[in-house]
Design a protein around this motif. Structure first.
Motif, PDB file in Angstrom:
ATOM      1  N   LEU A 219       0.841  -1.201   0.000  1.00 27.78           N
ATOM      2  CA  LEU A 219       0.000   0.000   0.000  1.00 27.78           C
ATOM      3  C   LEU A 219       0.874   1.250   0.000  1.00 27.78           C
ATOM      4  CD1 LEU A 219      -2.884   1.159   0.167  1.00 27.78           C
ATOM      5  CD2 LEU A 219      -2.647   1.087   2.664  1.00 27.78           C
ATOM      6  N   GLY A 220       1.954   1.234   0.790  1.00 27.78           N
ATOM      7  CA  GLY A 220       2.877   2.376   0.847  1.00 27.78           C
ATOM      8  C   GLY A 220       3.549   2.626  -0.493  1.00 27.78           C
ATOM      9  N   ILE A 221       3.928   1.551  -1.174  1.00 25.11           N
ATOM     10  CA  ILE A 221       4.530   1.696  -2.510  1.00 25.11           C
ATOM     11  C   ILE A 221       3.516   2.331  -3.464  1.00 25.11           C
ATOM     12  CG2 ILE A 221       5.358   0.410  -4.531  1.00 25.11           C
ATOM     13  CD1 ILE A 221       6.675  -1.556  -2.502  1.00 25.11           C
ATOM     14  N   GLY A 222       2.275   1.871  -3.380  1.00 24.30           N
ATOM     15  CA  GLY A 222       1.227   2.441  -4.242  1.00 24.30           C
ATOM     16  C   GLY A 222       0.966   3.906  -3.938  1.00 24.30           C
ATOM     17  N   VAL A 223       0.826   4.239  -2.652  1.00 21.26           N
ATOM     18  CA  VAL A 223       0.566   5.625  -2.251  1.00 21.26           C
ATOM     19  C   VAL A 223       1.778   6.496  -2.595  1.00 21.26           C
ATOM     20  CG1 VAL A 223       0.247   7.137  -0.244  1.00 21.26           C
ATOM     21  CG2 VAL A 223      -1.105   5.059  -0.460  1.00 21.26           C
ATOM     22  N   GLY A 224       2.990   5.980  -2.314  1.00 21.29           N
ATOM     23  CA  GLY A 224       4.201   6.729  -2.640  1.00 21.29           C
ATOM     24  C   GLY A 224       4.331   6.990  -4.131  1.00 21.29           C
ATOM     25  N   SER A 225       3.996   5.987  -4.945  1.00 23.54           N
ATOM     26  CA  SER A 225       4.050   6.155  -6.402  1.00 23.54           C
ATOM     27  C   SER A 225       3.060   7.215  -6.859  1.00 23.54           C
ATOM     28  CB  SER A 225       3.743   4.829  -7.106  1.00 23.54           C
ATOM     29  OG  SER A 225       4.707   3.866  -6.784  1.00 23.54           O
ATOM     30  N   LEU A 226       1.864   7.177  -6.302  1.00 25.06           N
ATOM     31  CA  LEU A 226       0.869   8.193  -6.659  1.00 25.06           C
ATOM     32  C   LEU A 226       1.351   9.593  -6.284  1.00 25.06           C
ATOM     33  CD1 LEU A 226      -2.516   6.488  -5.699  1.00 25.06           C
ATOM     34  CD2 LEU A 226      -1.739   7.095  -7.990  1.00 25.06           C
ATOM     35  N   LEU A 227       1.902   9.728  -5.083  1.00 23.47           N
ATOM     36  CA  LEU A 227       2.398  11.035  -4.649  1.00 23.47           C
ATOM     37  C   LEU A 227       3.581  11.505  -5.491  1.00 23.47           C
ATOM     38  CD1 LEU A 227       2.172  10.706  -0.748  1.00 23.47           C
ATOM     39  CD2 LEU A 227       0.703  12.056  -2.252  1.00 23.47           C
ATOM     40  N   LEU A 228       4.374  10.563  -5.962  1.00 28.80           N
ATOM     41  CA  LEU A 228       5.558  10.906  -6.750  1.00 28.80           C
ATOM     42  C   LEU A 228       5.206  11.279  -8.191  1.00 28.80           C
ATOM     43  CD1 LEU A 228       8.670  11.014  -6.628  1.00 28.80           C
ATOM     44  CD2 LEU A 228       8.683   8.633  -7.371  1.00 28.80           C
ATOM     45  N   PHE A 229       4.255  10.545  -8.781  1.00 26.74           N
ATOM     46  CA  PHE A 229       3.979  10.721 -10.207  1.00 26.74           C
ATOM     47  C   PHE A 229       2.736  11.556 -10.531  1.00 26.74           C
ATOM     48  CE2 PHE A 229       6.429   6.669 -10.111  1.00 26.74           C
ATOM     49  CZ  PHE A 229       7.559   7.156 -10.760  1.00 26.74           C
ATOM     50  N   VAL A 230       1.864  11.791  -9.585  1.00 29.34           N
ATOM     51  CA  VAL A 230       0.663  12.584  -9.845  1.00 29.34           C
ATOM     52  C   VAL A 230       0.838  13.932  -9.148  1.00 29.34           C
ATOM     53  CG1 VAL A 230      -1.848  12.701  -9.643  1.00 29.34           C
ATOM     54  CG2 VAL A 230      -0.736  10.484  -9.995  1.00 29.34           C
ATOM     55  N   ASP A 231       1.118  14.942  -9.964  1.00 32.22           N
ATOM     56  CA  ASP A 231       1.415  16.269  -9.411  1.00 32.22           C
ATOM     57  C   ASP A 231       0.266  16.842  -8.585  1.00 32.22           C
ATOM     58  OD1 ASP A 231       3.926  16.251 -10.573  1.00 32.22           O
ATOM     59  OD2 ASP A 231       3.220  17.166 -12.450  1.00 32.22           O
ATOM     60  N   GLU A 232      -0.965  16.541  -8.973  1.00 36.54           N
ATOM     61  CA  GLU A 232      -2.122  17.096  -8.268  1.00 36.54           C
ATOM     62  C   GLU A 232      -2.241  16.553  -6.833  1.00 36.54           C
ATOM     63  OE1 GLU A 232      -2.756  15.380 -11.353  1.00 36.54           O
ATOM     64  OE2 GLU A 232      -2.382  17.244 -12.446  1.00 36.54           O
ATOM     65  N   LEU A 233      -1.699  15.382  -6.584  1.00 37.23           N
ATOM     66  CA  LEU A 233      -1.795  14.770  -5.253  1.00 37.23           C
ATOM     67  C   LEU A 233      -0.688  15.220  -4.305  1.00 37.23           C
ATOM     68  CD1 LEU A 233      -2.804  11.047  -5.968  1.00 37.23           C
ATOM     69  CD2 LEU A 233      -4.216  12.869  -5.036  1.00 37.23           C
TER      70      LEU A 233
END
Length: 182
Positions: A47-61
């Motif tokens: 879950l952390g990898i998924g959330v971290g990836s979203l935070l890293l690659f999705v500028d809006e987040l």
């Protein structure tokens, strides 16, 4: 129906019935808590990898990381505490005529399955369970999904003994029923 047979329907005195609440239930093996923790860590790492990836690659987040990251850790602590409480509330007992399984913290559930309702028994060992020499028993009933029991965290030798004992009792019940029909 013969005329000699008389129908009776007596009232049952509830105070004289055995109380299942008074049965001492056997707790899961202490090593089973380690397996639960390993599974929780794996889940939260993924879950952390998924959330971290979203935070890293999705500028809006990215601006929301201020509340997403603490929420992630709070969620981890809540899950840990709930699973710990749940672990302490689990218990099972094998009796002469039935099997009892109790679980749950918010909604406590006690399932009592008469031996004559058990259709088959399954013994399972997961990857981590094998490391700690643990297994789980699944008892499948004739009554559908609601009567099934899944007891996890039993020492594998004890689980095999329970399975063998229940299979012997089931064979005995089946042979008795067959003789009665004949």
């Amino acid at each position: 129906m013969s005329s000699n047979t008389s129908f009776t329907n007596e009232t049952v005195d509830l105070d004289h019935l055995p109380k299942y609440e008074e049965i001492l239930l056997k707790q899961p093996h202490p090593h089973y808590w380690k397996i639960i923790c390993i599974n929780l860590v794996i889940f939260f790492v993924l879950l952390g990898i998924g959330v971290g990836s979203l935070l890293l690659f999705v500028d809006e987040l990215r601006p929301n990381a201020v509340w997403i990251v603490p929420l992630y850790f709070i969620l981890g602590v809540i899950f840990f505490l709930l699973f710990r409480l749940s672990f302490k509330k689990r218990g099972y007992a094998v009796r002469t005529h039935d099997v009892i399984y109790k679980s749950g913290i918010i909604a406590e559930s006690t399932t009592i399955v008469p031996l004559n309702r058990i259709q088959h028994i399954e013994l399972n060992e997961g990857i981590f369970s094998r490391i700690y020499k643990l297994g789980s028993l699944q008892l499948f009933t004739a009554g559908g999904q609601t009567g099934h029991i899944h007891i996890s965290g039993i020492a594998i030798e004890e689980a095999k003994s329970i399975r063998d004992l229940l299979l012997k009792k089931l064979d005995l019940l089946e042979n008795t029923a067959t003789e009665t029909e004949a």
